[in-house]
Design a protein around this motif. Structure first.
Motif, PDB file in Angstrom:
ATOM      1  N   ARG A  98      18.298  15.387   3.851  1.00  0.00           N
ATOM      2  CA  ARG A  98      17.553  15.259   5.114  1.00  0.00           C
ATOM      3  C   ARG A  98      16.165  14.657   4.945  1.00  0.00           C
ATOM      4  O   ARG A  98      15.376  14.658   5.885  1.00  0.00           O
ATOM      5  N   ILE A  99      15.851  14.165   3.768  1.00  0.00           N
ATOM      6  CA  ILE A  99      14.505  13.668   3.462  1.00  0.00           C
ATOM      7  C   ILE A  99      14.576  12.183   3.126  1.00  0.00           C
ATOM      8  O   ILE A  99      15.416  11.751   2.334  1.00  0.00           O
ATOM      9  N   ALA A 100      13.670  11.403   3.725  1.00  0.00           N
ATOM     10  CA  ALA A 100      13.617   9.965   3.466  1.00  0.00           C
ATOM     11  C   ALA A 100      12.201   9.558   3.077  1.00  0.00           C
ATOM     12  O   ALA A 100      11.224  10.056   3.637  1.00  0.00           O
ATOM     13  N   LEU A 101      12.099   8.633   2.133  1.00  0.00           N
ATOM     14  CA  LEU A 101      10.821   8.045   1.753  1.00  0.00           C
ATOM     15  C   LEU A 101      10.579   6.786   2.575  1.00  0.00           C
ATOM     16  O   LEU A 101      11.511   6.048   2.906  1.00  0.00           O
ATOM     17  N   LEU A 102       9.293   6.537   2.854  1.00  0.00           N
ATOM     18  CA  LEU A 102       8.929   5.401   3.704  1.00  0.00           C
ATOM     19  C   LEU A 102       7.595   4.843   3.225  1.00  0.00           C
ATOM     20  O   LEU A 102       6.698   5.592   2.828  1.00  0.00           O
ATOM     21  N   GLY A 103       7.434   3.519   3.268  1.00  0.00           N
ATOM     22  CA  GLY A 103       6.164   2.895   2.897  1.00  0.00           C
ATOM     23  C   GLY A 103       5.893   2.987   1.409  1.00  0.00           C
ATOM     24  O   GLY A 103       6.799   2.911   0.577  1.00  0.00           O
ATOM     25  N   ASP A 104       4.614   3.157   1.044  1.00  0.00           N
ATOM     26  CA  ASP A 104       4.228   3.141  -0.363  1.00  0.00           C
ATOM     27  C   ASP A 104       4.892   4.240  -1.179  1.00  0.00           C
ATOM     28  O   ASP A 104       5.048   4.105  -2.395  1.00  0.00           O
ATOM     29  N   SER A 105       5.266   5.337  -0.554  1.00  0.00           N
ATOM     30  CA  SER A 105       5.958   6.383  -1.311  1.00  0.00           C
ATOM     31  C   SER A 105       7.318   5.882  -1.796  1.00  0.00           C
ATOM     32  O   SER A 105       7.817   6.320  -2.839  1.00  0.00           O
ATOM     33  N   ALA A 106       7.892   4.936  -1.079  1.00  0.00           N
ATOM     34  CA  ALA A 106       9.211   4.402  -1.424  1.00  0.00           C
ATOM     35  C   ALA A 106       9.134   3.119  -2.236  1.00  0.00           C
ATOM     36  O   ALA A 106      10.032   2.833  -3.038  1.00  0.00           O
ATOM     37  N   HIS A 107       8.076   2.348  -2.036  1.00  0.00           N
ATOM     38  CA  HIS A 107       8.045   1.019  -2.662  1.00  0.00           C
ATOM     39  C   HIS A 107       6.620   0.494  -2.796  1.00  0.00           C
ATOM     40  O   HIS A 107       6.292  -0.587  -2.299  1.00  0.00           O
ATOM     41  N   GLY A 108       5.767   1.248  -3.487  1.00  0.00           N
ATOM     42  CA  GLY A 108       4.416   0.761  -3.735  1.00  0.00           C
ATOM     43  C   GLY A 108       4.462  -0.577  -4.460  1.00  0.00           C
ATOM     44  O   GLY A 108       5.073  -0.710  -5.516  1.00  0.00           O
ATOM     45  N   THR A 109       3.803  -1.588  -3.883  1.00  0.00           N
ATOM     46  CA  THR A 109       3.899  -2.943  -4.401  1.00  0.00           C
ATOM     47  C   THR A 109       2.525  -3.564  -4.548  1.00  0.00           C
ATOM     48  O   THR A 109       1.580  -3.188  -3.852  1.00  0.00           O
ATOM     49  N   ALA A 110       2.399  -4.505  -5.464  1.00  0.00           N
ATOM     50  CA  ALA A 110       1.188  -5.309  -5.533  1.00  0.00           C
ATOM     51  C   ALA A 110       1.047  -6.098  -4.237  1.00  0.00           C
ATOM     52  O   ALA A 110       2.047  -6.451  -3.600  1.00  0.00           O
ATOM     53  N   PRO A 111      -0.191  -6.406  -3.825  1.00  0.00           N
ATOM     54  CA  PRO A 111      -0.395  -7.060  -2.526  1.00  0.00           C
ATOM     55  C   PRO A 111      -0.191  -8.567  -2.548  1.00  0.00           C
ATOM     56  O   PRO A 111      -0.503  -9.236  -1.556  1.00  0.00           O
ATOM     57  N   ASP A 112       0.364  -9.113  -3.612  1.00  0.00           N
ATOM     58  CA  ASP A 112       0.367 -10.560  -3.790  1.00  0.00           C
ATOM     59  C   ASP A 112       1.300 -11.326  -2.857  1.00  0.00           C
ATOM     60  O   ASP A 112       1.202 -12.550  -2.765  1.00  0.00           O
ATOM     61  N   LEU A 113       2.218 -10.638  -2.177  1.00  0.00           N
ATOM     62  CA  LEU A 113       3.014 -11.282  -1.130  1.00  0.00           C
ATOM     63  C   LEU A 113       2.522 -10.915   0.267  1.00  0.00           C
ATOM     64  O   LEU A 113       3.045 -11.416   1.262  1.00  0.00           O
ATOM     65  N   GLY A 114       1.544 -10.024   0.362  1.00  0.00           N
ATOM     66  CA  GLY A 114       1.042  -9.587   1.662  1.00  0.00           C
ATOM     67  C   GLY A 114       2.072  -8.815   2.465  1.00  0.00           C
ATOM     68  O   GLY A 114       2.047  -8.841   3.696  1.00  0.00           O
TER      69      GLY A 114
END
Length: 387
Positions: free
Chosen positions: A281-297
């Motif tokens: 019943r738990i889902a990750l969203l945003g940086d918790s799921a896919h913290g990325t370098a900002p190089d693609l914006g």
């Protein structure tokens, strides 16, 4: 499914957008944030067309247009000021069907809070544990409070506690290899044209100015450095003057006019792509799921795509919450893994990890008419769920 209660941990951009979307879907939503006052992380964000389209779908098209920057062109310069390429972004806009809107994070946060209602965010709520059974999921907070719902969304950022529970282990962040200074300055034609994203490149470094709302530029500087270097706002201007000595006059003027006390300095990290984004019943969203370098914006845009896909699966199945979340995971894991991987490769190219590759990129920019750059951006955008 109808009549769900959703508990959201984290009231950053992803958590707030999720709360708005899920309320509009008819769900009961509770959102919790560990700090006592919500402050944006960073000065601004480049919202490309895929992120803007999600906000449009939530009825916020006029609001985001009013605070977004008028970015109509992109120009690259050598570090000494030679113009390498300068092109209109209109072909990109025509292809993807929406303007991008660089936006100050404070403005974006205020827009989202006003839409949701700031009084609906429960502050001073540091989540310390989660547990679930076949019928519900419960978050426990440091002060003893508990929140129980049908679904729990971990939107608690790059140091996510919820991620540790979902994966049953702690994921260490990976240092990408460079330090980024960023902030906001008043727009001025002697810095850059008011409708242009101006980027200076050389010596494996970058200096950039991007228009945002309120007649301002979002600026950033990138310098490859070892992890753990020590600095403080009192020395930022001196450091930047040293790192960018001999660079073009607009870069020198930018360093002189920025406010060091309002400038952020960040060692850039990402995480390895995850194959697991949900647990029952738990889902990750945003940086918790896919913290990325900002190089693609694309960091913020991917959080917004997460919101759209997750909300859609909850609304369009009546099998179970777990089934809907698994479908969300299947739809998102390859997409966000690709963003992390390509942002990392872009960072390596830009910041001299293989110096010969970076040199070739500098040379190629002299012959770039915008076609290759806009093709790459459009492919990223059009691979998303609204296309």
């Amino acid at each position: 499914m109808k009549n769900l209660k959703v508990v959201i941990i984290g009231a950053g951009m992803g958590g707030l957008t999720a709360a708005i979307a899920l309320r509009q879907a008819g769900y009961e939503v509770e959102i919790y944030e560990k700090v006592n006052k919500i402050r944006p992380a960073g000065a601004a964000i480049s919202l490309w067309s895929n992120g803007v389209k999600v906000l449009n779908s939530l009825g916020l098209s006029q609001e985001i247009a009013s605070i977004g920057g008028k970015m109509e062109r992109t120009a690259y310069y050598s570090h000494t000021g030679e113009k390498l390429t300068d092109f209109s972004l209109q072909p990109l806009i025509d292809r993807v069907g929406q303007k991008p809107y660089p936006v100050a994070r404070t403005d974006l946060q205020e827009m989202l809070l006003n839409t949701l209602g700031a009084n609906n965010v429960q502050l001073n709520a540091k989540c310390v544990a989660v547990e679930q059974d076949s019928d519900s999921v419960t978050a426990t907070f440091e002060d003893g409070r508990k929140a129980t719902g049908d679904v729990l969304i971990g939107a608690d950022g790059t140091h996510s506690l919820i991620r540790s529970y979902v994966l049953d282990k702690i994921i260490e962040r990976r240092y990408v290899g460079y330090v980024n200074w960023n902030g906001l300055v008043t727009a001025s034609e002697d810095l850059a044209p008011g409708n242009t994203w101006a980027v200076y490149v050389g010596e494996h470094k970058r200096a950039s100015m991007m228009p945002v709302g309120g007649d301002r530029y979002y600026f950033f500087f990138d310098v490859p450095m070892p992890k753990g270097s020590v600095s403080s706002p009192e020395t930022y201007r001196e450091e930047l003057s040293s790192f960018f000595k001999g660079w073009a006059e607009p870069v020198q003027k930018l360093i002189k006019c920025l406010d060091p006390m309002k400038t952020n300095r960040v060692e850039i990290h990402d995480i390895e792509p995850l194959q697991t984004l949900v647990r029952d019943r738990i889902a990750l969203l945003g940086d918790s799921a896919h913290g990325t370098a900002p190089d693609l914006g694309q960091g913020g845009c991917q959080a917004m795509e997460d919101v759209l896909v997750l909300t859609n699966y909850l609304q369009t199945t009546n099998i179970s919450v777990a089934d809907a979340l698994k479908r969300y995971e299947t739809a998102r894991k390859d997409r966000v893994a690709d963003i992390i991987t390509r942002a990392r490769k872009r960072s390596d190219m830009t910041h001299g990890k293989a110096p010969e590759v970076t040199k070739q990129w500098y040379e190629a920019l002299k012959y770039e008419d915008g076609t290759d750059i806009m093709d790459a951006i459009s492919k990223t955008i059009l691979a998303g769920p609204l296309n």
